[in-house]
Design a protein around this motif. Structure first.
Motif, PDB file in Angstrom:
ATOM      1  N   PRO A 185      59.449  13.498 -65.522  1.00 15.40           N
ATOM      2  CA  PRO A 185      59.870  14.961 -65.586  1.00 15.40           C
ATOM      3  C   PRO A 185      60.638  15.340 -66.555  1.00 15.40           C
ATOM      4  O   PRO A 185      60.906  16.584 -66.825  1.00 15.40           O
ATOM      5  CB  PRO A 185      60.561  15.250 -64.262  1.00 15.40           C
ATOM      6  N   GLY A 186      61.059  14.478 -67.631  1.00 17.29           N
ATOM      7  CA  GLY A 186      61.924  14.656 -68.690  1.00 17.29           C
ATOM      8  C   GLY A 186      61.042  14.905 -69.915  1.00 17.29           C
ATOM      9  O   GLY A 186      61.877  14.880 -71.003  1.00 17.29           O
ATOM     10  N   VAL A 187      59.808  14.508 -69.860  1.00 17.74           N
ATOM     11  CA  VAL A 187      59.208  14.563 -71.176  1.00 17.74           C
ATOM     12  C   VAL A 187      59.158  15.653 -72.091  1.00 17.74           C
ATOM     13  O   VAL A 187      59.183  15.691 -73.205  1.00 17.74           O
ATOM     14  CB  VAL A 187      57.549  14.171 -70.931  1.00 17.74           C
ATOM     15  N   GLY A 188      59.417  16.856 -71.654  1.00 26.49           N
ATOM     16  CA  GLY A 188      59.791  18.169 -72.444  1.00 26.49           C
ATOM     17  C   GLY A 188      60.837  17.965 -73.294  1.00 26.49           C
ATOM     18  O   GLY A 188      60.835  18.661 -74.229  1.00 26.49           O
ATOM     19  N   LEU A 189      61.717  17.407 -72.839  1.00 28.56           N
ATOM     20  CA  LEU A 189      63.056  17.129 -73.591  1.00 28.56           C
ATOM     21  C   LEU A 189      62.692  16.511 -74.835  1.00 28.56           C
ATOM     22  O   LEU A 189      63.558  16.330 -75.797  1.00 28.56           O
ATOM     23  CB  LEU A 189      64.113  16.459 -72.881  1.00 28.56           C
ATOM     24  N   LEU A 190      61.771  15.252 -74.983  1.00 30.86           N
ATOM     25  CA  LEU A 190      61.534  14.666 -76.121  1.00 30.86           C
ATOM     26  C   LEU A 190      60.230  15.133 -76.871  1.00 30.86           C
ATOM     27  O   LEU A 190      59.753  14.512 -77.727  1.00 30.86           O
ATOM     28  CB  LEU A 190      61.278  12.982 -75.585  1.00 30.86           C
ATOM     29  N   ALA A 191      59.789  16.338 -76.653  1.00 24.78           N
ATOM     30  CA  ALA A 191      58.628  16.607 -77.193  1.00 24.78           C
ATOM     31  C   ALA A 191      58.571  16.970 -78.561  1.00 24.78           C
ATOM     32  O   ALA A 191      57.748  16.527 -79.426  1.00 24.78           O
ATOM     33  CB  ALA A 191      57.920  18.084 -76.433  1.00 24.78           C
ATOM     34  N   ASP A 192      59.655  17.135 -79.208  1.00 20.41           N
ATOM     35  CA  ASP A 192      59.897  17.623 -80.654  1.00 20.41           C
ATOM     36  C   ASP A 192      60.257  16.206 -81.349  1.00 20.41           C
ATOM     37  O   ASP A 192      59.734  16.158 -82.479  1.00 20.41           O
ATOM     38  CB  ASP A 192      61.089  18.356 -80.862  1.00 20.41           C
ATOM     39  N   GLU A 193      60.888  15.306 -80.742  1.00 20.50           N
ATOM     40  CA  GLU A 193      61.309  14.220 -81.166  1.00 20.50           C
ATOM     41  C   GLU A 193      60.255  13.045 -81.331  1.00 20.50           C
ATOM     42  O   GLU A 193      60.111  12.289 -82.143  1.00 20.50           O
ATOM     43  CB  GLU A 193      62.670  13.721 -80.765  1.00 20.50           C
ATOM     44  N   LEU A 194      59.474  12.989 -80.267  1.00 16.92           N
ATOM     45  CA  LEU A 194      58.529  12.015 -80.085  1.00 16.92           C
ATOM     46  C   LEU A 194      57.134  12.578 -79.537  1.00 16.92           C
ATOM     47  O   LEU A 194      56.818  12.633 -78.554  1.00 16.92           O
ATOM     48  CB  LEU A 194      58.921  10.935 -79.381  1.00 16.92           C
ATOM     49  N   PRO A 195      56.419  13.161 -80.737  1.00 19.93           N
ATOM     50  CA  PRO A 195      55.030  13.950 -80.285  1.00 19.93           C
ATOM     51  C   PRO A 195      54.173  12.303 -80.079  1.00 19.93           C
ATOM     52  O   PRO A 195      53.805  12.010 -81.053  1.00 19.93           O
ATOM     53  CB  PRO A 195      54.862  14.594 -81.586  1.00 19.93           C
ATOM     54  N   MET A 196      53.754  12.437 -78.884  1.00 21.04           N
ATOM     55  CA  MET A 196      52.717  11.367 -78.360  1.00 21.04           C
ATOM     56  C   MET A 196      52.041  12.162 -77.283  1.00 21.04           C
ATOM     57  O   MET A 196      52.559  13.280 -76.535  1.00 21.04           O
ATOM     58  CB  MET A 196      53.169  10.342 -78.099  1.00 21.04           C
ATOM     59  N   ALA A 197      51.064  11.356 -76.589  1.00 20.18           N
ATOM     60  CA  ALA A 197      50.341  11.824 -75.380  1.00 20.18           C
ATOM     61  C   ALA A 197      51.460  11.694 -74.224  1.00 20.18           C
ATOM     62  O   ALA A 197      52.326  11.002 -74.127  1.00 20.18           O
ATOM     63  CB  ALA A 197      49.281  10.949 -75.162  1.00 20.18           C
ATOM     64  N   ARG A 198      51.303  13.113 -73.387  1.00 21.79           N
ATOM     65  CA  ARG A 198      52.033  12.886 -72.169  1.00 21.79           C
ATOM     66  C   ARG A 198      51.034  13.183 -70.953  1.00 21.79           C
ATOM     67  O   ARG A 198      50.890  14.329 -70.533  1.00 21.79           O
ATOM     68  CB  ARG A 198      52.728  14.031 -72.392  1.00 21.79           C
ATOM     69  N   PRO A 199      50.326  12.077 -70.691  1.00 24.64           N
ATOM     70  CA  PRO A 199      49.451  12.476 -69.199  1.00 24.64           C
ATOM     71  C   PRO A 199      50.266  12.571 -68.093  1.00 24.64           C
ATOM     72  O   PRO A 199      51.312  12.547 -67.932  1.00 24.64           O
ATOM     73  CB  PRO A 199      49.183  10.859 -69.070  1.00 24.64           C
ATOM     74  N   SER A 200      49.466  13.428 -67.270  1.00 25.97           N
ATOM     75  CA  SER A 200      50.059  14.127 -65.834  1.00 25.97           C
ATOM     76  C   SER A 200      50.314  12.788 -65.102  1.00 25.97           C
ATOM     77  O   SER A 200      49.642  11.765 -65.257  1.00 25.97           O
ATOM     78  CB  SER A 200      49.067  14.995 -65.511  1.00 25.97           C
ATOM     79  N   LEU A 201      51.221  13.148 -64.271  1.00 22.79           N
ATOM     80  CA  LEU A 201      51.726  12.015 -63.524  1.00 22.79           C
ATOM     81  C   LEU A 201      50.530  12.361 -61.810  1.00 22.79           C
ATOM     82  O   LEU A 201      51.078  13.179 -61.187  1.00 22.79           O
ATOM     83  CB  LEU A 201      53.016  12.161 -62.825  1.00 22.79           C
ATOM     84  N   THR A 202      49.668  11.564 -62.033  1.00 23.87           N
ATOM     85  CA  THR A 202      48.769  11.883 -60.947  1.00 23.87           C
ATOM     86  C   THR A 202      49.005  10.842 -59.588  1.00 23.87           C
ATOM     87  O   THR A 202      48.294  11.300 -58.508  1.00 23.87           O
ATOM     88  CB  THR A 202      47.253  11.570 -61.639  1.00 23.87           C
ATOM     89  N   GLY A 203      49.766   9.924 -60.012  1.00 28.27           N
ATOM     90  CA  GLY A 203      50.077   8.994 -58.830  1.00 28.27           C
ATOM     91  C   GLY A 203      51.091   9.650 -58.042  1.00 28.27           C
ATOM     92  O   GLY A 203      51.736  10.389 -58.409  1.00 28.27           O
ATOM     93  N   ASP A 204      51.446   9.065 -56.758  1.00 31.71           N
ATOM     94  CA  ASP A 204      52.427   9.309 -55.958  1.00 31.71           C
ATOM     95  C   ASP A 204      53.736   8.188 -56.213  1.00 31.71           C
ATOM     96  O   ASP A 204      53.417   7.001 -56.210  1.00 31.71           O
ATOM     97  CB  ASP A 204      51.936   9.369 -54.430  1.00 31.71           C
ATOM     98  N   LEU A 205      54.784   8.805 -56.081  1.00 32.65           N
ATOM     99  CA  LEU A 205      55.899   8.209 -56.408  1.00 32.65           C
ATOM    100  C   LEU A 205      55.919   7.136 -55.237  1.00 32.65           C
ATOM    101  O   LEU A 205      56.583   5.665 -55.416  1.00 32.65           O
ATOM    102  CB  LEU A 205      57.194   8.721 -56.504  1.00 32.65           C
ATOM    103  N   SER A 206      55.755   7.143 -53.951  1.00 31.51           N
ATOM    104  CA  SER A 206      56.014   6.380 -52.891  1.00 31.51           C
ATOM    105  C   SER A 206      55.226   5.014 -53.242  1.00 31.51           C
ATOM    106  O   SER A 206      55.745   3.870 -52.885  1.00 31.51           O
ATOM    107  CB  SER A 206      55.527   7.028 -51.813  1.00 31.51           C
ATOM    108  N   SER A 207      54.198   5.166 -53.816  1.00 33.96           N
ATOM    109  CA  SER A 207      53.227   3.713 -53.903  1.00 33.96           C
ATOM    110  C   SER A 207      53.868   3.167 -54.811  1.00 33.96           C
ATOM    111  O   SER A 207      54.021   1.990 -54.814  1.00 33.96           O
ATOM    112  CB  SER A 207      51.742   4.004 -54.230  1.00 33.96           C
ATOM    113  N   GLY A 208      54.492   3.552 -55.951  1.00 34.23           N
ATOM    114  CA  GLY A 208      55.089   2.954 -57.007  1.00 34.23           C
ATOM    115  C   GLY A 208      56.265   2.175 -56.453  1.00 34.23           C
ATOM    116  O   GLY A 208      56.737   1.047 -56.992  1.00 34.23           O
TER     117      GLY A 208
END
Length: 248
Positions: A185-208
């Motif tokens: 959920p914090g990838v937007g805060l690094l968007a300018d500093e680290l331009p790279m792929a930002r895949p959506s979180l499609t999995g559920d946190l519970s399984s992880g």
């Protein structure tokens, strides 16, 4: 094995009910050597989330009850609890850890704590199977992010650590990490500093979270103390001694 998962490390409060097969259950009904019909070891029966940075205490137990009802189970059916230990803000983490511990005590069930970033990483690995190193990023406030790095095999390479966005690239270079993507959920805060792929979180946190605790759960390890990853002192501080108006 029926498990409850809880995480309050971010503004999103999560509660889930997960079924984890034991090793002998994975083999039941299959001929020796047959790997074509291996069942899924982890099944998320229900997960409920709500995003509210200021209502962790009010939202968590209703979410637990909703997830249990959706899964067709009650609290007495649970065999263990898995809770995310952060990193995250003091108040939010305290709610999740205290609730998990209270439920474990009441049910006589073990409570296993795992890193929330580890849970996010394993959820991502389960759903997306990245081919290179990747980052997990959450908001640390105070103009910082909590940053962790993982290999495509799931090994943690860096963090978790609070890092200013402007310093993130140098921190990763020093650690020898060359990420190709970032999640969380914090990838937007690094968007300018680290331009790279930002895949959506499609999995559920519970399984992880369950995957992060699976070895301990399946081997019957007695969980240690639940130590939240605050990583820094809370914003609130105890007041110092009062100064006398009359001088020394």
């Amino acid at each position: 094995m029926l498990l409850l998962t809880v995480d309050t490390s971010t503004p999103t409060v999560t509660a889930g009910v997960v079924s984890l097969l034991r090793p002998h259950e994975l083999m039941t009904g299959r001929p020796v050597g047959d790997t074509s019909t291996v069942p899924e070891p982890i099944t998320v029966l229900a997960e409920r989330t709500v995003t509210d940075a200021f209502a962790h205490a009010e939202k968590l137990m209703p979410l637990v009850r909703e997830a249990l009802a959706a899964a067709g189970h009650g609290l007495p059916d649970l065999e263990a609890v898995v809770v995310g230990l952060g990193p995250g803000p003091f108040t939010g983490l305290r709610v999740g850890v205290a609730t998990a511990q209270a439920l474990g005590d009441a049910l006589g069930a073990p409570v296993h704590g795992v890193g929330s970033h580890d849970g996010l990483a394993r959820s991502h690995l389960r759903s997306e199977r990245p081919t290179g190193d990747f980052l997990v990023v959450t908001d640390a406030r105070r103009r910082e992010v909590y940053l962790s790095a993982y290999s495509a095999a799931g090994a943690r390479l860096f963090g978790p650590a609070p890092v200013a966005p402007a310093a993130a690239a140098e921190e990763l270079r020093t650690a020898g990490v060359v990420p190709t993507s970032m999640i969380g959920p914090g990838v937007g805060l690094l968007a300018d500093e680290l331009p790279m792929a930002r895949p959506s979180l499609t999995g559920d946190l519970s399984s992880g979270l369950v995957l992060a605790a699976a070895r301990a759960l399946l081997t019957g390890v007695v969980p240690g103390p639940l130590t939240p990853l605050y990583l820094r002192r809370p914003d609130a501080a105890e007041p110092g001694a009062r100064k006398s108006v009359l001088g020394p």
